[in-house]
Design an enzyme around this catalytic site. Sequence first.
Site, mmCIF file in Angstrom:
data_model
loop_
_atom_site.group_PDB
_atom_site.id
_atom_site.type_symbol
_atom_site.label_atom_id
_atom_site.label_comp_id
_atom_site.label_asym_id
_atom_site.label_seq_id
_atom_site.Cartn_x
_atom_site.Cartn_y
_atom_site.Cartn_z
ATOM 1 N N GLY A 93 -45.530 -28.772 -18.396
ATOM 2 C CA GLY A 93 -46.888 -29.417 -19.149
ATOM 3 C C GLY A 93 -47.715 -30.191 -18.256
ATOM 4 O O GLY A 93 -47.434 -30.001 -17.142
ATOM 5 N N SER A 94 -48.275 -31.117 -18.660
ATOM 6 C CA SER A 94 -49.355 -31.935 -18.044
ATOM 7 C C SER A 94 -48.737 -33.018 -17.160
ATOM 8 O O SER A 94 -47.643 -33.626 -17.792
ATOM 9 C CB SER A 94 -50.320 -32.340 -18.987
ATOM 10 O OG SER A 94 -49.795 -33.349 -19.913
ATOM 11 N N GLY B 104 -45.484 -35.601 -18.670
ATOM 12 C CA GLY B 104 -44.475 -35.415 -17.764
ATOM 13 C C GLY B 104 -43.834 -37.002 -17.332
ATOM 14 O O GLY B 104 -42.688 -37.221 -17.510
ATOM 15 N N GLU C 69 -42.141 -29.364 -14.561
ATOM 16 C CA GLU C 69 -42.954 -28.463 -13.875
ATOM 17 C C GLU C 69 -44.492 -28.688 -14.549
ATOM 18 O O GLU C 69 -44.893 -28.579 -15.617
ATOM 19 C CB GLU C 69 -42.592 -27.101 -14.426
ATOM 20 C CG GLU C 69 -41.162 -26.548 -13.988
ATOM 21 C CD GLU C 69 -41.455 -26.038 -12.621
ATOM 22 O OE1 GLU C 69 -42.580 -26.013 -12.024
ATOM 23 O OE2 GLU C 69 -40.534 -25.409 -12.088
ATOM 24 N N CYS D 189 -50.904 -22.658 -14.878
ATOM 25 C CA CYS D 189 -50.820 -23.786 -13.697
ATOM 26 C C CYS D 189 -50.990 -23.629 -12.440
ATOM 27 O O CYS D 189 -51.452 -24.588 -11.604
ATOM 28 C CB CYS D 189 -49.373 -24.350 -13.998
ATOM 29 S SG CYS D 189 -48.073 -23.021 -13.781
ATOM 30 N N GLU E 153 -57.594 -31.153 -13.000
ATOM 31 C CA GLU E 153 -57.255 -29.901 -13.806
ATOM 32 C C GLU E 153 -58.257 -29.295 -14.641
ATOM 33 O O GLU E 153 -58.280 -30.268 -15.737
ATOM 34 C CB GLU E 153 -55.826 -29.986 -14.229
ATOM 35 C CG GLU E 153 -55.297 -28.603 -14.441
ATOM 36 C CD GLU E 153 -53.643 -28.563 -14.796
ATOM 37 O OE1 GLU E 153 -53.347 -29.394 -15.422
ATOM 38 O OE2 GLU E 153 -52.933 -27.508 -14.488
HETATM 39 P P1 NAD Z 1 -48.960 -31.154 -22.808
HETATM 40 O O1 NAD Z 1 -48.199 -32.065 -21.627
HETATM 41 O O2 NAD Z 1 -49.795 -31.641 -23.470
HETATM 42 O O3 NAD Z 1 -47.679 -30.593 -23.704
HETATM 43 C C1 NAD Z 1 -46.479 -29.973 -23.357
HETATM 44 C C2 NAD Z 1 -45.267 -30.274 -24.193
HETATM 45 O O4 NAD Z 1 -44.944 -31.737 -24.225
HETATM 46 C C3 NAD Z 1 -45.638 -29.787 -25.568
HETATM 47 O O5 NAD Z 1 -44.684 -29.169 -26.216
HETATM 48 C C4 NAD Z 1 -46.074 -31.231 -26.539
HETATM 49 O O6 NAD Z 1 -45.673 -31.113 -27.822
HETATM 50 C C5 NAD Z 1 -44.961 -31.905 -25.577
HETATM 51 N N1 NAD Z 1 -45.416 -33.450 -25.767
HETATM 52 C C6 NAD Z 1 -46.793 -33.914 -25.584
HETATM 53 N N2 NAD Z 1 -46.777 -35.490 -25.626
HETATM 54 C C7 NAD Z 1 -45.367 -35.581 -25.630
HETATM 55 C C8 NAD Z 1 -44.899 -37.063 -25.610
HETATM 56 N N3 NAD Z 1 -45.424 -37.986 -25.606
HETATM 57 N N4 NAD Z 1 -43.455 -36.996 -25.820
HETATM 58 C C9 NAD Z 1 -42.677 -35.933 -25.584
HETATM 59 N N5 NAD Z 1 -43.182 -34.558 -25.462
HETATM 60 C C10 NAD Z 1 -44.659 -34.386 -25.554
HETATM 61 O O7 NAD Z 1 -49.278 -29.965 -21.960
HETATM 62 P P2 NAD Z 1 -50.037 -28.751 -22.337
HETATM 63 O O8 NAD Z 1 -51.490 -29.319 -22.739
HETATM 64 O O9 NAD Z 1 -49.421 -28.222 -23.735
HETATM 65 O O10 NAD Z 1 -50.139 -27.713 -21.413
HETATM 66 C C11 NAD Z 1 -51.084 -27.621 -20.432
HETATM 67 C C12 NAD Z 1 -50.466 -28.377 -19.065
HETATM 68 O O11 NAD Z 1 -49.245 -27.781 -18.493
HETATM 69 C C13 NAD Z 1 -51.287 -28.272 -17.712
HETATM 70 O O12 NAD Z 1 -51.323 -29.426 -17.076
HETATM 71 C C14 NAD Z 1 -50.491 -27.108 -16.957
HETATM 72 O O13 NAD Z 1 -50.927 -26.911 -15.709
HETATM 73 C C15 NAD Z 1 -49.277 -27.370 -17.183
HETATM 74 N N6 NAD Z 1 -48.258 -26.217 -17.057
HETATM 75 C C16 NAD Z 1 -47.432 -26.186 -15.867
HETATM 76 C C17 NAD Z 1 -46.577 -25.152 -15.440
HETATM 77 C C18 NAD Z 1 -45.885 -25.255 -14.365
HETATM 78 O O14 NAD Z 1 -44.520 -24.337 -14.225
HETATM 79 N N7 NAD Z 1 -45.912 -25.958 -13.300
HETATM 80 C C19 NAD Z 1 -46.729 -24.210 -16.520
HETATM 81 C C20 NAD Z 1 -47.543 -24.002 -17.540
HETATM 82 C C21 NAD Z 1 -48.291 -25.247 -17.806
#
Ligand code: NAD
Length: 502
Positions: free
Chosen positions: A242-243, A247, A264, A298, A395
């Site tokens: 995720g973001s 993370g 990731e 990503c 991003e």
């Molecule tokens: P996000 O970080 O908002 O959410 C990802 C996950 O985290 C979701 O399941 C969400 O419910 C959970 N989450 C959110 N806040 C949380 C918290 N405080 N505590 C615990 N869990 C929490 O990301 P997104 O908007 O869903 O996805 C987009 C991001 O993911 C982009 O930055 C993208 O680059 C990244 N991404 C990275 C990869 C990689 O392999 N490097 C792959 C795909 C996406």
Amino acid sequence: MSKNAENLLAAFQHFFPNAKAIGSYVGGELIEGAGEAIQLFDAATGEESLSYKDGGAAVVEQAAAAAERAQKQWWALTHAARGRVMFEIAREIRKEAENIARLESLGSGKPIRDCRGEAAKVAEMFEYYGGWADKFYGEVIPVPTSHLNYTRREPAGTVLQITPWNAPVFTCGWQVAPAIAMGNAVLLKPSELTPTSSIIIGMLCERAGAPRGLVNVLAGLGLTVAQSAIAHKAVKKVVFVGSPATGARIAEAAAKRVLPCVLELGGKSANIIFGDADLKRAALTAQAAIFAGAGQSCVAGSRLLVQRNVYDEFVSMVAAGAKKIKVGDPLDDKTEVGPINNRRQYEHVMSMIDKGVAAGATLASGSQERSIAGYFVSPTVLAGVTNEMEVAREEIFGPVVAAIPFDTEDEAIAIANDTDFGLAGAVWTTDVGRSHRVAAQVNAGTFWVNGYKTINVASPFGGYGLSGYGRSSGVEALYEYTQTKSVWVETAKEPPTAFGYL
Ligand code: NAD
């Protein structure tokens, strides 16, 4: 009920005929949550779709108990037997691939043809790691004492996986397959915006013969479900996709329990085009690098670094191609680019285009006009960008590429590395020596020469810098999903008695 809600529920009921709503898949059952309602929206129209209830801490408690039981059963099997179940899972996924793809497209707004490709890749992931199940083991170490010293590769136990909305089923397979191949049980918390396809994979694992509770999929929010799971004593490892901001929060919460993490995260990858490159192929690939998946990838090639002697010509080629891309209904076979997944992300993408134009970039393709219905963004090429502009630093995670000119090889490398991220990058040149020099010097976990976006389950994947740490895919993921135990066996007839280290 909107058309999307009807279709999404019907696609879900193909797998769970008695389901009245989306729930969590725990211990082999679909369980409705009791928390706050989470409203889903159809990305293609902006209309309300289904809503479901957050699973909260209660679902984590149930899933943790189910996972601990299942993991013991699973680890008690032979390694080869686990591999055979994984081949069965792949078969089940292939049988249901079209239904999974339709569910994914309805639930995420991704074009159906992308969803078909991703469902097929998930089957490959289970096959690949099924093959590894009995081929990844410890070593015998030649120690200078009378001991037999060997290592065992043991599962972490129950692992928590937290995934985003941009490639839900792909990310699910990507993480679940190596985890269970190594003998772990899984709690998977998909994005609250796209839970359905992961729930189906969890169910298909059990249909194929995995113990009930081996793969539990928890539907709900990060703050409720994911944070409760991080705090739960059953969880021994956290893998997050995720973001960067989320993370960091997850790693902080995990650190309180000294839980190891894989992160990731996002990217701002440089796709570097030298004047001597095959410009036609580079331009076509540059479009795919940023516009596929509506840029919600990503590894998207979001910074296009072009040598000044071909800059105008090249940017025009990419912009001309961008205008021809078929944007539209995700369920239409011919659609190449669908909508942005959700309104918040759509507003972010549009505001970044506005910021780029306000900072002095020009729109070689695309538009600042808001979409009338649904979260559609036209493939956008921002020309005349400098690496200091926000559009080159943040991003965007949408179909927007920032085209930046450079003069020399050193300058291209300096611009590519002038970012906090380090997920991927590419160079286009016919000079072999230069291609290797640039590949060696750009800080990124994945790098392509005269190509973009080839990834494979056999090849390691992960980030440098703000793009995260740890590796997924390939053999490296198996290290992440195991821990090493070193066993010392005394073999001497009259061993010395140690007082201190031997
Ligand atoms: P996000 O970080 O908002 O959410 C990802 C996950 O985290 C979701 O399941 C969400 O419910 C959970 N989450 C959110 N806040 C949380 C918290 N405080 N505590 C615990 N869990 C929490 O990301 P997104 O908007 O869903 O996805 C987009 C991001 O993911 C982009 O930055 C993208 O680059 C990244 N991404 C990275 C990869 C990689 O392999 N490097 C792959 C795909 C996406």
